[in-house]
Write a protein that holds these residues in place. Structure first.
Motif, mmCIF file in Angstrom:
data_model
loop_
_atom_site.group_PDB
_atom_site.id
_atom_site.type_symbol
_atom_site.label_atom_id
_atom_site.label_comp_id
_atom_site.label_asym_id
_atom_site.label_seq_id
_atom_site.Cartn_x
_atom_site.Cartn_y
_atom_site.Cartn_z
ATOM 1 N N TYR A 1 48.350 55.916 -9.075
ATOM 2 C CA TYR A 1 47.732 56.962 -8.259
ATOM 3 C C TYR A 1 46.268 56.576 -8.033
ATOM 4 O O TYR A 1 45.495 56.464 -8.975
ATOM 5 C CB TYR A 1 47.823 58.319 -8.967
ATOM 6 N N HIS A 2 45.928 56.356 -6.764
ATOM 7 C CA HIS A 2 44.567 55.933 -6.435
ATOM 8 C C HIS A 2 43.670 57.141 -6.181
ATOM 9 O O HIS A 2 44.123 58.301 -6.198
ATOM 10 C CB HIS A 2 44.573 54.981 -5.234
ATOM 11 N N HIS A 3 42.400 56.862 -5.913
ATOM 12 C CA HIS A 3 41.371 57.908 -5.882
ATOM 13 C C HIS A 3 41.092 58.499 -4.499
ATOM 14 O O HIS A 3 40.284 59.408 -4.369
ATOM 15 C CB HIS A 3 40.064 57.327 -6.411
ATOM 16 N N ILE A 4 41.752 58.002 -3.451
ATOM 17 C CA ILE A 4 41.478 58.520 -2.111
ATOM 18 C C ILE A 4 42.377 59.729 -1.888
ATOM 19 O O ILE A 4 43.552 59.610 -1.539
ATOM 20 C CB ILE A 4 41.707 57.435 -1.044
ATOM 21 N N LEU A 5 41.821 60.905 -2.078
ATOM 22 C CA LEU A 5 42.595 62.136 -2.158
ATOM 23 C C LEU A 5 42.671 62.858 -0.814
ATOM 24 O O LEU A 5 41.673 63.017 -0.116
ATOM 25 C CB LEU A 5 41.986 63.063 -3.212
ATOM 26 N N ASP A 6 43.881 63.303 -0.481
ATOM 27 C CA ASP A 6 44.132 64.062 0.746
ATOM 28 C C ASP A 6 43.726 65.516 0.507
ATOM 29 O O ASP A 6 44.281 66.177 -0.373
ATOM 30 C CB ASP A 6 45.624 63.973 1.090
ATOM 31 N N PRO A 7 42.763 66.052 1.270
ATOM 32 C CA PRO A 7 42.303 67.421 1.019
ATOM 33 C C PRO A 7 43.339 68.492 1.373
ATOM 34 O O PRO A 7 43.182 69.656 0.972
ATOM 35 C CB PRO A 7 41.077 67.544 1.936
ATOM 36 N N TYR A 8 44.392 68.118 2.086
ATOM 37 C CA TYR A 8 45.429 69.097 2.460
ATOM 38 C C TYR A 8 46.550 69.161 1.432
ATOM 39 O O TYR A 8 47.037 70.249 1.098
ATOM 40 C CB TYR A 8 46.003 68.755 3.840
ATOM 41 N N THR A 9 46.962 68.013 0.898
ATOM 42 C CA THR A 9 48.047 68.001 -0.090
ATOM 43 C C THR A 9 47.533 68.026 -1.524
ATOM 44 O O THR A 9 48.255 68.445 -2.435
ATOM 45 C CB THR A 9 48.920 66.749 0.090
ATOM 46 N N GLY A 10 46.321 67.551 -1.724
ATOM 47 C CA GLY A 10 45.768 67.468 -3.070
ATOM 48 C C GLY A 10 46.152 66.197 -3.798
ATOM 49 O O GLY A 10 45.703 65.971 -4.927
ATOM 50 N N PHE A 11 46.992 65.352 -3.165
ATOM 51 C CA PHE A 11 47.455 64.123 -3.793
ATOM 52 C C PHE A 11 46.780 62.904 -3.141
ATOM 53 O O PHE A 11 46.252 62.999 -2.029
ATOM 54 C CB PHE A 11 48.977 63.997 -3.665
ATOM 55 N N PRO A 12 46.821 61.757 -3.818
ATOM 56 C CA PRO A 12 46.324 60.536 -3.192
ATOM 57 C C PRO A 12 47.034 60.295 -1.861
ATOM 58 O O PRO A 12 48.251 60.485 -1.756
ATOM 59 C CB PRO A 12 46.658 59.447 -4.220
ATOM 60 N N ALA A 13 46.277 59.880 -0.862
ATOM 61 C CA ALA A 13 46.825 59.686 0.481
ATOM 62 C C ALA A 13 47.914 58.616 0.471
ATOM 63 O O ALA A 13 47.755 57.554 -0.135
ATOM 64 C CB ALA A 13 45.702 59.287 1.433
ATOM 65 N N ASP A 14 49.002 58.900 1.163
ATOM 66 C CA ASP A 14 50.120 57.970 1.281
ATOM 67 C C ASP A 14 50.345 57.707 2.768
ATOM 68 O O ASP A 14 51.181 58.336 3.407
ATOM 69 C CB ASP A 14 51.373 58.555 0.628
ATOM 70 N N THR A 15 49.581 56.776 3.330
ATOM 71 C CA THR A 15 49.616 56.504 4.769
ATOM 72 C C THR A 15 50.108 55.101 5.091
ATOM 73 O O THR A 15 50.076 54.689 6.256
ATOM 74 C CB THR A 15 48.212 56.692 5.375
ATOM 75 N N GLY A 16 50.543 54.371 4.077
ATOM 76 C CA GLY A 16 50.986 53.014 4.297
ATOM 77 C C GLY A 16 49.854 52.007 4.291
ATOM 78 O O GLY A 16 50.081 50.803 4.435
ATOM 79 N N LEU A 17 48.625 52.484 4.111
ATOM 80 C CA LEU A 17 47.464 51.599 4.085
ATOM 81 C C LEU A 17 47.079 51.262 2.647
ATOM 82 O O LEU A 17 47.157 52.119 1.754
ATOM 83 C CB LEU A 17 46.277 52.248 4.795
ATOM 84 N N ALA A 18 46.640 50.026 2.461
ATOM 85 C CA ALA A 18 46.123 49.606 1.153
ATOM 86 C C ALA A 18 44.604 49.547 1.176
ATOM 87 O O ALA A 18 43.961 49.745 0.143
ATOM 88 C CB ALA A 18 46.694 48.255 0.762
ATOM 89 N N SER A 19 44.013 49.261 2.343
ATOM 90 C CA SER A 19 42.550 49.273 2.455
ATOM 91 C C SER A 19 42.137 49.369 3.918
ATOM 92 O O SER A 19 42.914 49.023 4.824
ATOM 93 C CB SER A 19 41.912 48.024 1.824
ATOM 94 N N VAL A 20 40.924 49.835 4.116
ATOM 95 C CA VAL A 20 40.300 49.897 5.440
ATOM 96 C C VAL A 20 38.899 49.322 5.312
ATOM 97 O O VAL A 20 38.124 49.756 4.458
ATOM 98 C CB VAL A 20 40.231 51.334 5.987
ATOM 99 N N THR A 21 38.582 48.345 6.146
ATOM 100 C CA THR A 21 37.241 47.773 6.193
ATOM 101 C C THR A 21 36.614 48.107 7.534
ATOM 102 O O THR A 21 37.236 47.914 8.584
ATOM 103 C CB THR A 21 37.280 46.248 6.017
ATOM 104 N N ILE A 22 35.390 48.619 7.491
ATOM 105 C CA ILE A 22 34.676 49.025 8.704
ATOM 106 C C ILE A 22 33.435 48.155 8.874
ATOM 107 O O ILE A 22 32.638 47.998 7.938
ATOM 108 C CB ILE A 22 34.253 50.504 8.641
ATOM 109 N N LEU A 23 33.271 47.597 10.069
ATOM 110 C CA LEU A 23 32.034 46.907 10.448
ATOM 111 C C LEU A 23 31.281 47.807 11.410
ATOM 112 O O LEU A 23 31.809 48.194 12.454
ATOM 113 C CB LEU A 23 32.335 45.570 11.126
ATOM 114 N N SER A 24 30.046 48.155 11.049
ATOM 115 C CA SER A 24 29.261 49.081 11.860
ATOM 116 C C SER A 24 27.783 48.773 11.697
ATOM 117 O O SER A 24 27.402 47.891 10.932
ATOM 118 C CB SER A 24 29.561 50.530 11.454
#
Length: 450
Positions: free
Chosen positions: A372-395
């Protein structure tokens, strides 16, 4: 500083790749990797001739000295000088300078009696001039000046490197600024703006610093942009799961039902110099944006000091000042979230940019055989399960990269990438739990071809 909605704070090593050739599989000890080739020794070379050659034992040779390395150049210049003096170079040098020799010795006993004093003096001065020239050209190029310092702050490993700079006290100023801002923005520090705001929740407005006000306003903007998925009022949920150092608490449904009603950015009110949490028990945790904001403020401070080339590494928040002092872009490795620390998924090259990554590999714990990872979904209360392992942003700013990396992770592949594509000067790399790399339309402009 703890992460409120998915920003990683685990210690990480700097990831600047100081090389021209990159590999996805790096060394296992850190982010930076290099590819090496074995160069066979002369003893190992195969003779092309059909005749049998007598082999000689090989032995290691010392590195050439400053004088020995340019021996061919010295010999050539000496011959030019001596020819102008009508002297035979080979008659004056003992032993003669030979191509490929490791050393060149000039024997003054053999030559000092062979020509008149006037020519001896001219020769001696010419030789000193050539020797000084060789000393200037034979040495390896000096590494450009730089200074680097590291510290453990914001609940992560931080390293700041200033290039074309020698005053280490400048980095101390940056560390002081980090401490000052953390004392305002960390809900875990007693007496901070966020601590006082939580204690006064549902009761009264709290006076806050201009920096805290700015971050709270930014947080509300990203909450609106993300359909409420980016929400700094997830403080009670973060505390409930308490994921840290591969430990955590798996909450019951009753516990979740108790804290979920306290999560709503609309109930975080901000006015000039003041903030208010509308309901008792609410907690604002800025861990998903504060580190990026702090990085931006430190960059501003360093630029004001005159720094033009630097790398700020705050965990997996990388912020660049300018380029390398020779005018080339910095090269940054992106961690593969599906592999152990130090294995790269990709490499980018950038100048003056922010590169921020949020991933499932940064902070997690295992419960009944499941991570269980630390990126928490504020609607479900559980770690997000979106099929993603990481997101990198260049800005352009680290605060934007910090907020968007968490937001896009929570939104998922389709909605997250759609958000990136509608923003100016923002690119992204999504990596799925299956290892697929999904880049934004302009990401290839930064990608290092391998």
């Amino acid at each position: 500083m703890k992460d409120s909605s998915g920003r990683a704070q685990s210690p990480a090593r700097p990831v600047e790749i100081k090389r021209e050739e990159s590999t996805k599989k790096g060394n296992r000890d850190g982010i930076s990797t290099s590819t090496q080739r074995e160069i066979p020794s002369r003893a190992a070379a195969t003779l092309s001739s059909g005749k049998r050659k007598r082999s000689r034992p090989t032995r290691s040779r010392p590195a050439p000295s400053i004088i020995a390395r340019p021996c061919f150049l010295i010999g050539h210049l000496l011959r030019v000088v001596l020819k102008g003096m009508h002297l035979d170079a080979n008659s004056c040098l003992s032993p003669p300078l030979r191509h490929g020799t490791r050393s060149a010795i000039i024997d003054p006993i053999n030559w000092k009696w062979r020509f008149p004093m006037k020519k001896k003096l001219s020769f001696f001065l010419a030789f000193l001039m050539i020797l000084s020239m060789a000393g200037c050209t034979a040495g390896q190029p000096e590494e450009p000046p730089h200074v680097s310092k590291s510290n453990f702050m914001l609940d992560t490993y931080i390293e700041i490197t200033l290039y074309d700079w020698t005053d280490a006290s400048t980095i101390d100023l940056a560390f002081d600024e980090i401490r000052r801002l953390e004392s305002l923005l960390s809900v875990e520090q007693t007496g901070s703006d966020l601590d006082r705001l939580a204690k006064a929740a549902g009761e009264e407005w709290v006076e806050i610093s201009p920096e805290t006000e700015e971050v709270l306003r930014l947080s509300k903007e990203y909450a609106a942009l993300s359909e409420g998925y980016f929400d700094v009022t997830t403080g009670p949920l973060v505390s409930l799961w308490n994921i840290h150092n591969e430990q955590g608490h798996y909450p019951s449904q009753a516990e979740l039902e108790q804290v979920l009603p306290l999560i709503d950015s609309d109930d975080l009110l901000v006015k000039e110099g003041h903030a208010f949490l509308a309901r008792k028990g609410m907690v604002a945790n800025l861990g998903a944006i504060a580190k990026g904001y702090i990085a931006d403020q430190v960059k501003e401070l360093l630029v004001a000091q005159g720094v033009e080339h630097a790398v700020l590494n705050l965990g997996r928040n990388i912020l660049l000042i300018g380029d390398k002092q020779e005018g080339t872009a910095f090269t940054i490795g992106i961690q593969d979230p599906n592999e152990e620390e130090g294995v790269l998924a990709d490499v980018v090259s950038a100048t003056g940019k922010s590169i921020v990554t949020s991933g499932i590999d940064e902070r997690y714990f295992t419960y009944q055989g499941k991570k269980y990872h630390h990126i928490l979904d504020p609607y479900t209360g559980f770690p997000a399960d979106t099929g993603l392992a990481s997101v990198t942003i260049l800005s352009d700013t680290s605060a934007q990269g910090d907020a968007l990396s968490t937001t896009c992770f929570l939104l998922g592949i389709e909605k997250g990438m759609a958000l990136v594509e509608q923003l100016d000067d923002v690119e992204a790399l999504f990596i799925t739990t299956e290892g697929e790399l999904i880049p934004s339309s302009g990401y290839s402009n930064y990608q290092v071809q391998q």
